[in-house]
Structures are given as structure tokens and as C-alpha cells.
Write a protein that holds these residues in place. Sequence first.
Motif, PDB file in Angstrom:
ATOM      1  N   GLU A  46       0.848  -1.181   0.000  1.00  0.00           N
ATOM      2  CA  GLU A  46       0.000   0.000   0.000  1.00  0.00           C
ATOM      3  C   GLU A  46       0.892   1.243   0.000  1.00  0.00           C
ATOM      4  N   ILE A  47       0.602   2.158  -0.904  1.00  0.00           N
ATOM      5  CA  ILE A  47       1.373   3.397  -0.983  1.00  0.00           C
ATOM      6  C   ILE A  47       0.638   4.455  -0.170  1.00  0.00           C
ATOM      7  N   PRO A  48       1.265   4.987   0.852  1.00  0.00           N
ATOM      8  CA  PRO A  48       0.577   5.982   1.679  1.00  0.00           C
ATOM      9  C   PRO A  48       0.254   7.251   0.897  1.00  0.00           C
ATOM     10  N   GLU A  49      -0.954   7.769   1.108  1.00  0.00           N
ATOM     11  CA  GLU A  49      -1.334   9.015   0.463  1.00  0.00           C
ATOM     12  C   GLU A  49      -0.591  10.169   1.126  1.00  0.00           C
ATOM     13  N   PRO A  50      -0.075  11.102   0.327  1.00  0.00           N
ATOM     14  CA  PRO A  50       0.644  12.231   0.920  1.00  0.00           C
ATOM     15  C   PRO A  50      -0.302  13.119   1.732  1.00  0.00           C
ATOM     16  N   GLU A  51       0.206  13.661   2.815  1.00  0.00           N
ATOM     17  CA  GLU A  51      -0.589  14.579   3.631  1.00  0.00           C
ATOM     18  C   GLU A  51      -0.837  15.860   2.839  1.00  0.00           C
ATOM     19  N   THR A  52      -2.057  16.356   2.916  1.00  0.00           N
ATOM     20  CA  THR A  52      -2.388  17.586   2.206  1.00  0.00           C
ATOM     21  C   THR A  52      -2.892  18.644   3.188  1.00  0.00           C
ATOM     22  N   VAL A  53      -2.849  19.886   2.750  1.00  0.00           N
ATOM     23  CA  VAL A  53      -3.377  20.999   3.535  1.00  0.00           C
ATOM     24  C   VAL A  53      -4.269  21.849   2.649  1.00  0.00           C
ATOM     25  N   ASP A  54      -5.274  22.481   3.265  1.00  0.00           N
ATOM     26  CA  ASP A  54      -6.115  23.439   2.554  1.00  0.00           C
ATOM     27  C   ASP A  54      -5.533  24.829   2.743  1.00  0.00           C
ATOM     28  N   LEU A  55      -5.242  25.493   1.638  1.00  0.00           N
ATOM     29  CA  LEU A  55      -4.631  26.818   1.676  1.00  0.00           C
ATOM     30  C   LEU A  55      -5.678  27.896   1.453  1.00  0.00           C
ATOM     31  N   ASP A  56      -5.630  28.934   2.271  1.00  0.00           N
ATOM     32  CA  ASP A  56      -6.458  30.115   2.037  1.00  0.00           C
ATOM     33  C   ASP A  56      -5.809  30.941   0.934  1.00  0.00           C
ATOM     34  N   VAL A  57      -6.575  31.206  -0.112  1.00  0.00           N
ATOM     35  CA  VAL A  57      -6.063  31.929  -1.278  1.00  0.00           C
ATOM     36  C   VAL A  57      -6.869  33.211  -1.469  1.00  0.00           C
ATOM     37  N   VAL A  58      -6.168  34.292  -1.749  1.00  0.00           N
ATOM     38  CA  VAL A  58      -6.818  35.553  -2.109  1.00  0.00           C
ATOM     39  C   VAL A  58      -6.454  35.857  -3.555  1.00  0.00           C
ATOM     40  N   VAL A  59      -7.476  36.039  -4.390  1.00  0.00           N
ATOM     41  CA  VAL A  59      -7.264  36.279  -5.819  1.00  0.00           C
ATOM     42  C   VAL A  59      -7.559  37.736  -6.148  1.00  0.00           C
ATOM     43  N   SER A  60      -6.627  38.399  -6.801  1.00  0.00           N
ATOM     44  CA  SER A  60      -6.830  39.754  -7.299  1.00  0.00           C
ATOM     45  C   SER A  60      -7.129  39.689  -8.790  1.00  0.00           C
ATOM     46  N   GLN A  61      -8.210  40.346  -9.185  1.00  0.00           N
ATOM     47  CA  GLN A  61      -8.595  40.332 -10.603  1.00  0.00           C
ATOM     48  C   GLN A  61      -9.236  41.669 -10.960  1.00  0.00           C
ATOM     49  N   GLU A  62      -8.541  42.426 -11.813  1.00  0.00           N
ATOM     50  CA  GLU A  62      -9.040  43.705 -12.317  1.00  0.00           C
ATOM     51  C   GLU A  62      -9.496  44.627 -11.195  1.00  0.00           C
ATOM     52  N   GLY A  63      -8.633  44.773 -10.195  1.00  0.00           N
ATOM     53  CA  GLY A  63      -8.914  45.723  -9.135  1.00  0.00           C
ATOM     54  C   GLY A  63      -9.777  45.203  -8.001  1.00  0.00           C
ATOM     55  N   GLU A  64     -10.297  43.995  -8.124  1.00  0.00           N
ATOM     56  CA  GLU A  64     -11.111  43.402  -7.075  1.00  0.00           C
ATOM     57  C   GLU A  64     -10.434  42.151  -6.537  1.00  0.00           C
ATOM     58  N   SER A  65     -10.765  41.796  -5.289  1.00  0.00           N
ATOM     59  CA  SER A  65     -10.195  40.609  -4.657  1.00  0.00           C
ATOM     60  C   SER A  65     -11.307  39.733  -4.105  1.00  0.00           C
ATOM     61  N   PHE A  66     -11.069  38.420  -4.112  1.00  0.00           N
ATOM     62  CA  PHE A  66     -12.032  37.496  -3.526  1.00  0.00           C
ATOM     63  C   PHE A  66     -11.289  36.291  -2.968  1.00  0.00           C
ATOM     64  N   TRP A 119      -1.384  34.845  -1.620  1.00  0.00           N
ATOM     65  CA  TRP A 119      -1.898  35.996  -2.364  1.00  0.00           C
ATOM     66  C   TRP A 119      -1.583  35.791  -3.847  1.00  0.00           C
ATOM     67  N   THR A 120      -2.581  35.935  -4.681  1.00  0.00           N
ATOM     68  CA  THR A 120      -2.417  35.651  -6.105  1.00  0.00           C
ATOM     69  C   THR A 120      -3.113  36.717  -6.951  1.00  0.00           C
ATOM     70  N   ARG A 121      -2.852  36.639  -8.244  1.00  0.00           N
ATOM     71  CA  ARG A 121      -3.650  37.424  -9.205  1.00  0.00           C
ATOM     72  C   ARG A 121      -3.967  36.546 -10.399  1.00  0.00           C
ATOM     73  N   ALA A 122      -5.124  36.775 -10.981  1.00  0.00           N
ATOM     74  CA  ALA A 122      -5.555  36.008 -12.144  1.00  0.00           C
ATOM     75  C   ALA A 122      -4.718  36.397 -13.353  1.00  0.00           C
ATOM     76  N   VAL A 123      -4.211  35.397 -14.097  1.00  0.00           N
ATOM     77  CA  VAL A 123      -3.351  35.686 -15.246  1.00  0.00           C
ATOM     78  C   VAL A 123      -3.830  35.010 -16.535  1.00  0.00           C
ATOM     79  N   GLY A 124      -4.999  34.369 -16.484  1.00  0.00           N
ATOM     80  CA  GLY A 124      -5.518  33.746 -17.704  1.00  0.00           C
ATOM     81  C   GLY A 124      -5.904  34.796 -18.725  1.00  0.00           C
ATOM     82  N   ASN A 125      -6.626  35.811 -18.274  1.00  0.00           N
ATOM     83  CA  ASN A 125      -6.944  37.000 -19.069  1.00  0.00           C
ATOM     84  C   ASN A 125      -6.610  38.203 -18.205  1.00  0.00           C
ATOM     85  N   VAL A 126      -5.932  39.190 -18.793  1.00  0.00           N
ATOM     86  CA  VAL A 126      -5.438  40.303 -17.987  1.00  0.00           C
ATOM     87  C   VAL A 126      -5.755  41.647 -18.635  1.00  0.00           C
TER      88      VAL A 126
END
Length: 215
Positions: A46-66, A119-126
Motif C-alpha cells: 500500500e502506498i501511503p497518500e501524501p498529507e495535504t493541507v487546505d490553503l487560504d487563497v486571495v485572488v486579485s482580478q481587475e482591481g477586485e479581490s475574492f 496571495w495571487t492574481r488572475a493571469v488567464g486574461n489580464v
Amino acid sequence: MTPTAERVPLPCPACSPDLETVHEVLKPGGTATVRCTECGHVHKTEIPEPETVDLDVVVSQEGESFPATAEAPADETIAVGEEFLLETDEAIMTVRITSLELAAGRAESAPARDVETVWTRAVGNVAVNVTAHPKGGAHDETRSLTLQVPGDYEFVVGEADELSGEEFTVEGIHLRDDARGYDHDKLDHAGDTALAKDVNRLYVRDETTSAWSAW
């Protein structure tokens, strides 16, 4: 082309029952078939599953954040400038890490388990900020505009372009702080190239008109 087999650290019952060696995963699953790369022994485990964590992410997109949440392996090192796909309630988007917040303050890189906020910013469309001056006009006679383009759109110094009804020649590119892989933060030599998602401001010469009254 044959895909490369996944490799995992596991004890080998034949040659190293007490220490981990590198194993190739021959058949994944709940009980996987693996082969020790040291002695070639094939066994099931059995291959042990790697431990994971949930990260709080803040996204900046065109002057707004969520806010959003992302899952990552706890021991994986994440760094400013890296990009990843983020799934939100509204869409799946590509974002770039602009800052990492730890309990001790900001950091350029850290294991995911140590990160409190990404802290991040959207880069798919800018949105690219542009300073333009008229053809034949003085550089102090400028106007500002904004272009909406895909993040991977290329701007090249010295080349003419046409976007959103604007015809212009790129004269200079000022890069964002989180841009990686460039030698300078200001590009102004013919042929210098930057992706839209890396651009802080574009400096251009209008190729449509030389009269400000027509703008």
C-alpha cells in the motif's frame, strides 16, 4: 512514447526492509505493484497518500479581490511567481502567486504547511495598462488606456500591433514585480518580448493618427 513510471520511496522486503529505497510503481491502485530499483524485487504494498493541507487563497482580478481555497501536498514548496489552476465557485482560472503570508511574516517560498495565506492574481486574461503618445507628437502628450488580452499574449518592442481598435508600435515594456525569467524590469530594445501577464505598463506610439483631436 512509453510514459515514465511513478517513483516512490518504500522499504524493500528483499534488500532493505528497514530503510526506504526508490521503487517504480508498475500497477497503481489500493494495493500497488512496485519494483525496487536497487535489487529489482517486485512486490505488492500500500502506498501511503501524501498529507495535504487546505490553503487560504486571495485572488486579485481587475482591481477586485475574492477568497478561495486550494489543496496542496503539505511538504510541497510553493513560491512567488509560480502559477497554478484554481477552482472557484464561478470558474477554473490560472493564477500566479504574488506573495506568501506565514505566521512570521512574508516569504518568497515556503512549504505549504507553513503558509497561512497565498496571495495571487488572475493571469488567464489580464488588463494591460498602456501609455500612448501620438504619431509625430511629443512624449509628454500622452493618454492612458487599458487593453484586455489573454495572459500569454506576446508584446514585442519595435513591432506594430492592433488590439481593441488601437493600432500602435510598442516602444517600451515595464514589467511586474512578480515577473520571472527576464534580465531587466524595463524592456526597450528592439525584439525584447514579454507576456501580457508579466506587463505592468506598456509604452506605445499610436499608428492611427497624429492628431489628438481625433482620439
